[in-house]
Design a protein around this motif. Structure first.
Motif, mmCIF file in Angstrom:
data_model
loop_
_atom_site.group_PDB
_atom_site.id
_atom_site.type_symbol
_atom_site.label_atom_id
_atom_site.label_comp_id
_atom_site.label_asym_id
_atom_site.label_seq_id
_atom_site.Cartn_x
_atom_site.Cartn_y
_atom_site.Cartn_z
ATOM 1 N N UNK A 33 0.872 -1.175 0.000
ATOM 2 C CA UNK A 33 0.000 0.000 0.000
ATOM 3 C C UNK A 33 0.907 1.223 0.000
ATOM 4 N N UNK A 34 0.370 2.387 0.193
ATOM 5 C CA UNK A 34 1.157 3.609 0.043
ATOM 6 C C UNK A 34 2.332 3.720 1.005
ATOM 7 N N UNK A 35 2.187 3.173 2.204
ATOM 8 C CA UNK A 35 3.240 3.364 3.197
ATOM 9 C C UNK A 35 3.777 2.074 3.810
ATOM 10 N N UNK A 36 3.340 0.923 3.309
ATOM 11 C CA UNK A 36 3.821 -0.320 3.914
ATOM 12 C C UNK A 36 3.785 -1.476 2.919
ATOM 13 N N UNK A 37 4.508 -2.513 3.285
ATOM 14 C CA UNK A 37 4.528 -3.765 2.532
ATOM 15 C C UNK A 37 4.275 -4.878 3.538
ATOM 16 N N UNK A 38 3.185 -5.620 3.342
ATOM 17 C CA UNK A 38 2.841 -6.724 4.247
ATOM 18 C C UNK A 38 3.206 -8.058 3.603
ATOM 19 N N UNK A 39 3.855 -8.918 4.366
ATOM 20 C CA UNK A 39 4.165 -10.265 3.891
ATOM 21 C C UNK A 39 2.895 -11.098 3.937
ATOM 22 N N UNK A 40 2.602 -11.813 2.854
ATOM 23 C CA UNK A 40 1.383 -12.619 2.796
ATOM 24 C C UNK A 40 1.664 -14.115 2.863
ATOM 25 N N UNK A 41 2.453 -14.601 1.940
ATOM 26 C CA UNK A 41 2.776 -16.025 1.916
ATOM 27 C C UNK A 41 4.057 -16.218 1.111
ATOM 28 N N UNK A 42 4.606 -17.410 1.204
ATOM 29 C CA UNK A 42 5.866 -17.668 0.509
ATOM 30 C C UNK A 42 5.922 -19.119 0.060
ATOM 31 N N UNK A 43 6.812 -19.347 -0.885
ATOM 32 C CA UNK A 43 7.021 -20.694 -1.401
ATOM 33 C C UNK A 43 8.357 -20.715 -2.145
ATOM 34 N N UNK A 93 14.361 -18.908 6.758
ATOM 35 C CA UNK A 93 15.304 -17.889 7.192
ATOM 36 C C UNK A 93 15.007 -16.544 6.524
ATOM 37 N N UNK A 94 14.739 -16.578 5.232
ATOM 38 C CA UNK A 94 14.430 -15.345 4.501
ATOM 39 C C UNK A 94 13.195 -14.660 5.069
ATOM 40 N N UNK A 95 12.124 -15.396 5.283
ATOM 41 C CA UNK A 95 10.899 -14.766 5.786
ATOM 42 C C UNK A 95 11.096 -14.227 7.200
ATOM 43 N N UNK A 96 11.881 -14.910 8.001
ATOM 44 C CA UNK A 96 12.186 -14.414 9.354
ATOM 45 C C UNK A 96 12.913 -13.069 9.267
ATOM 46 N N UNK A 97 13.854 -12.950 8.352
ATOM 47 C CA UNK A 97 14.579 -11.693 8.183
ATOM 48 C C UNK A 97 13.679 -10.609 7.584
ATOM 49 N N UNK A 98 12.823 -10.975 6.640
ATOM 50 C CA UNK A 98 11.916 -9.998 6.031
ATOM 51 C C UNK A 98 10.903 -9.451 7.028
ATOM 52 N N UNK A 99 10.518 -10.266 8.010
ATOM 53 C CA UNK A 99 9.591 -9.784 9.031
ATOM 54 C C UNK A 99 10.192 -8.618 9.810
ATOM 55 N N UNK A 100 11.516 -8.600 9.924
ATOM 56 C CA UNK A 100 12.206 -7.533 10.655
ATOM 57 C C UNK A 100 12.616 -6.370 9.760
ATOM 58 N N UNK A 101 12.863 -6.652 8.481
ATOM 59 C CA UNK A 101 13.423 -5.621 7.597
ATOM 60 C C UNK A 101 12.932 -5.823 6.160
ATOM 61 N N UNK A 102 11.936 -5.027 5.769
ATOM 62 C CA UNK A 102 11.368 -5.147 4.421
ATOM 63 C C UNK A 102 12.337 -4.685 3.329
ATOM 64 N N UNK A 103 13.349 -3.909 3.688
ATOM 65 C CA UNK A 103 14.295 -3.456 2.664
ATOM 66 C C UNK A 103 15.056 -4.623 2.031
ATOM 67 N N UNK A 104 15.042 -5.777 2.676
ATOM 68 C CA UNK A 104 15.679 -6.969 2.112
ATOM 69 C C UNK A 104 15.007 -7.352 0.789
#
Length: 126
Positions: A33-43, A93-104
């Motif tokens: 959205x305009x000010x955020x990025x939410x993680x939804x799912x991964x594979x 591991x990637x999703x754990x890091x993305x939860x803390x830092x979306x710039x990844x």
């Protein structure tokens, strides 16, 4: 019949396959959205040819049931294919890091719903 227009994703896939051959890729679907990025799912998936196009991927993503409008792709290993066990471990591991830092997301290949490249930028309060 008109051929589908190439997207940034299509170019990325062909270039990556040309560089490493078959490879495993970690995929994270997001809602932007305009000010955020939410993680939804991964594979993850194993890419064994370069014929897959953005329209093929969006059909797969739509099957997830997630209300996504962005997707990030990360090579699981620079050397190419990895086992399913390794792909699962690296995805966790990637999703754990993305939860803390979306710039990844910028470290992978990040695309909008049209298959165009994106970058996450920090919003600076004024």
């Amino acid at each position: 019949m008109t051929a589908a227009r190439a997207t940034d994703f299509d170019d990325w896939l062909v270039q990556t396959f040309g560089r490493v051959g078959a490879f495993s890729v970690l995929i994270v679907l997001v809602e932007i959205d305009e000010t955020s990025v939410a993680l939804l799912c991964s594979s993850y998936l194993h890419v064994i040819a370069d014929e897959t196009r953005w329209t093929d991927m969006t059909r797969l993503f739509d099957g997830s049931g997630a209300a996504w409008n962005g997707a990030a792709f990360f090579e699981a290993d620079q050397a190419g294919l990895v086992t399913d066990a390794v792909a699962r471990q690296r995805l966790t591991s990637l999703t754990r890091h993305l939860e803390k830092d979306r710039s990844i997301l910028n470290e992978g290949a990040f695309f909008d719903a049209r298959g165009l490249r994106l970058n996450v930028e920090e919003i600076v309060a004024r």
